[in-house]
Structure formats: C-alpha cells, structure tokens
Scaffold this active site. Structure first.
Site, PDB file in Angstrom:
ATOM      1  N   HIS A 311      61.068  57.608  20.215  1.00  0.00           N
ATOM      2  CA  HIS A 311      61.205  57.717  18.766  1.00  0.00           C
ATOM      3  C   HIS A 311      59.847  58.068  18.178  1.00  0.00           C
ATOM      4  CE1 HIS A 311      62.281  56.781  14.627  1.00  0.00           C
ATOM      5  NE2 HIS A 311      63.521  56.933  15.030  1.00  0.00           N
ATOM      6  N   ASP A 369      70.585  55.374  19.531  1.00  0.00           N
ATOM      7  CA  ASP A 369      71.643  56.188  20.122  1.00  0.00           C
ATOM      8  C   ASP A 369      71.957  55.818  21.559  1.00  0.00           C
ATOM      9  OD1 ASP A 369      72.088  57.728  17.865  1.00  0.00           O
ATOM     10  OD2 ASP A 369      70.356  58.980  18.301  1.00  0.00           O
TER      11      ASP A 369
END
Ligand code: CMC
Length: 434
Positions: A311, A369
């Site tokens: 991320h 996710d």
C-alpha cells in the site's frame, strides 16, 4: 486553507541566487506541510512529484491515515471501532456530516436514503443497451455517468439543496445500479429494491433474489456485507478520490465526477485488486505452489506482483485487512466452508510473505483486498462483482470529499504543472522534404 493551520514556522529554500521563506502548515495529525503555493510566482520554479508521493493536494477533515501506525480514522473514529460497533449508513452520516448522528438524525437519514433506492424506470433501457458480457464495472461507469441525464434537477453544484439531493441519490441508488449491472450480466430479471430491508440486506436481495421463488437474506451474511461496505467507505486522497476531486474542480456535475471515480477505481493497482487477488489465489491453487509465486513477485524482470499486498500509505499493516480476515473466518465458518482451499492458500501465502526479507524490507503487508474477495466469493458473488461492490461502498467517500471541496470558498480548478522534456520549438517541414 484555513489560516488557523498556518504556523509561525517557515521552511527556507535556496537555489541559484534565490532564497525563499516558505510558510509551514500544521495539521491536527500527521507531518507538517510546506506551503509552496507561491513558489512559482516568487521563485519561478515548479516542484516535481509524479505519483504525488510527497504532495498534499487539499486540506480535509474527513479521514486520517497514519501509515506507520496502521491507523485509519474517519472524523477521528478508528475504523475497527466503526466496523465492530457501527453500521454502514451510520458511517455514511459520519463521513458526510462530520459527527455521529443522534437517533433521530439517523432515522431521518436512513429514511431519506431508503426513499431514493429506485431508479428512473427509463434507466432499465439504458442497461439493456450494453452487451450481456460487459464487465459490470463498464456498465456502472456508463450508468452512473448517465444519471446526469436522468436527474438533472440535482446537477447544479452551486445550489446546496441540489447537492444534498444528489448525495442521497448516489448513496441510495448505487446498490440498485450495481445489482442491476450484475443481473443484466447473468441474464436474470432486474429485482426492484425492498425498502423494508436494511441497506446491505436489500443489496443482497437485489443480487440474489429471483421472481420465481422467495429469497431470505441471512442476517449474518448481511452483517458481513455491511462490514465490507464500512471498511471500504473512504480512504482519504487515494487515486479514485483524487480523480473525483480533480473532475469536480472544473465544476462538472456530481454524477459525471463519480463516474470518473469509478473508472479510476477499476484498475488492478486500486479497486480492481480484489478481483485480481482472488484470481491469483485460485491460480496458485495449493500451498506447495506459493514459493514459485513469491519468487515471481520478487523478480524485477517479471511484472507479476502479489495482489492484495502493499500500500502507498500503510507501511505497518492495513487495519482494514485485520477486520476483513476475521470476517472471512466468521463467514466461512457460518457457511460451513472453513476448509475453503482459497482461504488456506491466502493464510499460508500471508504467513510466508510476512517472513520473507523482500516483503519485510519493503514493508509490504496484506491490504483490504487480500481477504475481501474470499468473503465475497463465499457469499456467492463472481469475481467480476468485487470491484463494483468496492465502488458502491466508496461512493460515500467520494461524495463526502466532493461536498467538502465544493463548499470551500477557495476552490480552484486542479491543474498540475509538468517537467517538459520533449523537443523545443522547430519549424514545420513539408512532407516531400522529410
Ligand atoms: N508485490 C511485489 N512487490 C511489490 C508489491 C507487491 N504487491 N507492491 C510493491 N512492491 C514493491 C515494488 O516492486 C517496489 O519495489 P522497488 O522499490 O524494488 O522498485 C516497492 O515494493 C514499492 O512499490 P511501489 O509500486 O513503488 O509502491 P506504490 O506505493 O507506488 O504502490 C501499490 C502501492 C498498492 C500500487 C502496490 O503495492 C501494488 O501494486 N500492490 C498490488 C495491488 C494491490 O493490492 N492494490 C490494492 C491497494 S489497497 C486498495 C486500494 O486502496 O485500492
């Protein structure tokens, strides 16, 4: 920019024969910010920051992320508390209006959202214009953009009442649009919303009910669905939110801007990662193939990345992933599929990657996710619906950020500069002389 955030501190920038004193701004949380708005007018230079890794594009009071601590706050409230104690529509209220609602405010908000769940009947024909095999995200981009043609009485961004109506319409109708994109895709009749069901249960009903038989929504599955919505509701200035802000900065109507956000979210580096992640876990198939995929992810010459890992902001862990993993365990246990092979591969892959020097050094952790696709798959959604569900949930974040931006009296059109490295001026040469 409110002057209250202006600090007495300054930053000194020297280049060539110039020295500039740049004001510094102090946020309520996070690192100080150097205000470079006058850099070009006073210094004649630009800054260069592709991917905006060091650039704050706006000030905002909505969401705060501390990537090193793995903290995500909405209006100051930690995401894990909201995921556990609150529910999606209450979080929507919080994001949109700044505070948790009183019981009366919540009831009023829920009733306003519920009374807008239906789509203009003519929109059915719009859906029918798409090919059946279109990806539901393609249908959503088109249909949400087309809302400006169906609801022009809420497109005047200068009218606060119209902005509010557009807000409620978007949050209320997005589940119907996502569910109908799915129904159209699989060749089943559209199912109209049921306003006696809560937000998540109604979405499940519109996706899985058929006219031929009764469909009873399992409350535990509805709770898991609601939690997925909550965990995706907002995430400060990510790519799709910045797209919505940039599109809106020109004064474009909210439906067109949210359609732009959906288009951006679709990419596999952003919202499309949930679909890509489940497809990757299935391709890995069994734990003994994990080392091969880990090696591919580390190979600079191979474009493959571990989907659901890494991320831009979280460099410790993604707090949403922790709640999502717990939800995956709960939902799979409820459905009696705890031994789901994809979940086993996911857990083992996470354990192996978290011990691997490459992932440790680059601070790559599972993101939201990584586990969401496993839950959605267990609930019965095909992978093509994962990103539309993300878009449905993120709509409130996009709308909250849009409302905040439009209400700012200092709103300016977004217009980045560039570092031009192309040819300098040259004279046109006639084709016969080239
Ligand atoms: N697998 C393997 N290596 C990776 C991964 C990964 N998933 N993510 C980053 N890296 C490496 C990358 O190769 C780079 O290495 P080096 O410094 O040697 O060149 C380093 O880590 C930094 O990566 P980056 O691409 O510069 O980092 P970024 O902040 O630009 O990208 C990201 C963040 C999310 C796009 C990226 O981590 C990624 O592509 N992850 C996989 C896709 C994914 O799961 N996306 C969902 C994000 S969470 C939901 C959302 O907000 O949409």
């Amino acid at each position: 920019m409110p002057d209250t955030h202006r600090d007495a501190k300054t930053a000194t920038l020297s280049f060539g024969d110039k020295t500039l004193e740049l004001p510094m701004l102090t946020p309520t949380a996070g690192p100080d910010v150097i205000d470079i708005r006058k850099l070009y007018s006073q210094g004649g230079v630009f800054t260069y920051d592709p991917g905006f890794t060091s650039t704050a594009s706006c000030d905002s009071t909505i969401t705060y992320i501390d990537g090193d601590k793995g903290e995500l706050l909405h209006r100051g409230y930690p995401i894990d508390q909201l995921a556990e104690k609150s529910h999606f529509l209450e979080v929507c209220y919080l994001l949109l209006y700044g505070d948790l609602p009183t019981a009366d405010q919540l009831e009023d908000f829920e009733s306003r959202v519920t009374s807008h769940t239906m789509l203009h009947e003519q929109m059915q024909y719009f859906f029918r214009g798409f090919r059946r095999d279109a990806h539901p995200m393609a249908t959503m981009v088109g249909v949400v953009g087309a809302m400006s043609a169906f609801y022009h009485d809420s497109t005047d961004i200068h009218d606060p009442w119209q902005r509010e109506v557009a807000t409620i319409r978007l949050i209320a109708k997005m589940p119907t649009i996502a569910a109908w994109a799915y129904k159209y895709h699989i060749g089943q009749p559209f199912i109209y919303p049921r306003n006696d069901l809560d937000y998540a249960a109604n979405f499940l009903h519109m996706c899985f009910a058929v006219p031929a038989e009764t469909y009873n929504v399992n409350p535990i599955i509805a709770r898991a669905m609601d939690r997925i919505f909550t965990l995706h509701a907002d995430h400060e200035q990510n790519a799709s939110t910045s797209t919505v802000r940039l599109a809106s900065s020109s004064g474009a109507n909210p439906f067109a801007c949210i359609a732009a956000g959906i288009a951006c979210l679709w990419g596999p580096a952003h919202g499309g990662a949930n679909q890509a992640c489940l497809e990757m876990l299935r391709e890995i198939g069994s734990p003994n193939r994990i080392p091969e995929f880990i090696e591919r992810a580390k190979d600079k010459d191979d474009p493959f990345r571990l989907m659901g890992f890494g991320h831009r902001v979280y460099k410790n862990f993604d707090p949403r992933a922790r709640v999502m993993k717990q939800s995956a365990d709960e939902v799979l246990e409820l459905l009696g599929i705890e031994n789901n092979p994809t979940l086993q591969v996911a857990k083992e892959l996470e354990a192996i990657a978290l011990k691997d020097d490459y992932f440790v050094e680059k601070k790559l952790y599972p993101n939201v996710d990584f586990y969401s696709g496993i839950i959605l798959d267990a609930i019965g959604f095909p992978t093509s619906m994962f990103t539309p569900i993300f878009a449905l949930a993120r709509t409130v974040g996009w709308v909250s950020q849009w409302k905040e931006m439009i209400a700012d009296p200092q709103l300016k059109i977004g217009r980045p500069r560039q570092l031009y490295v192309g040819a300098t001026s040259r004279d046109y040469v006639d084709v016969e002389n080239r």
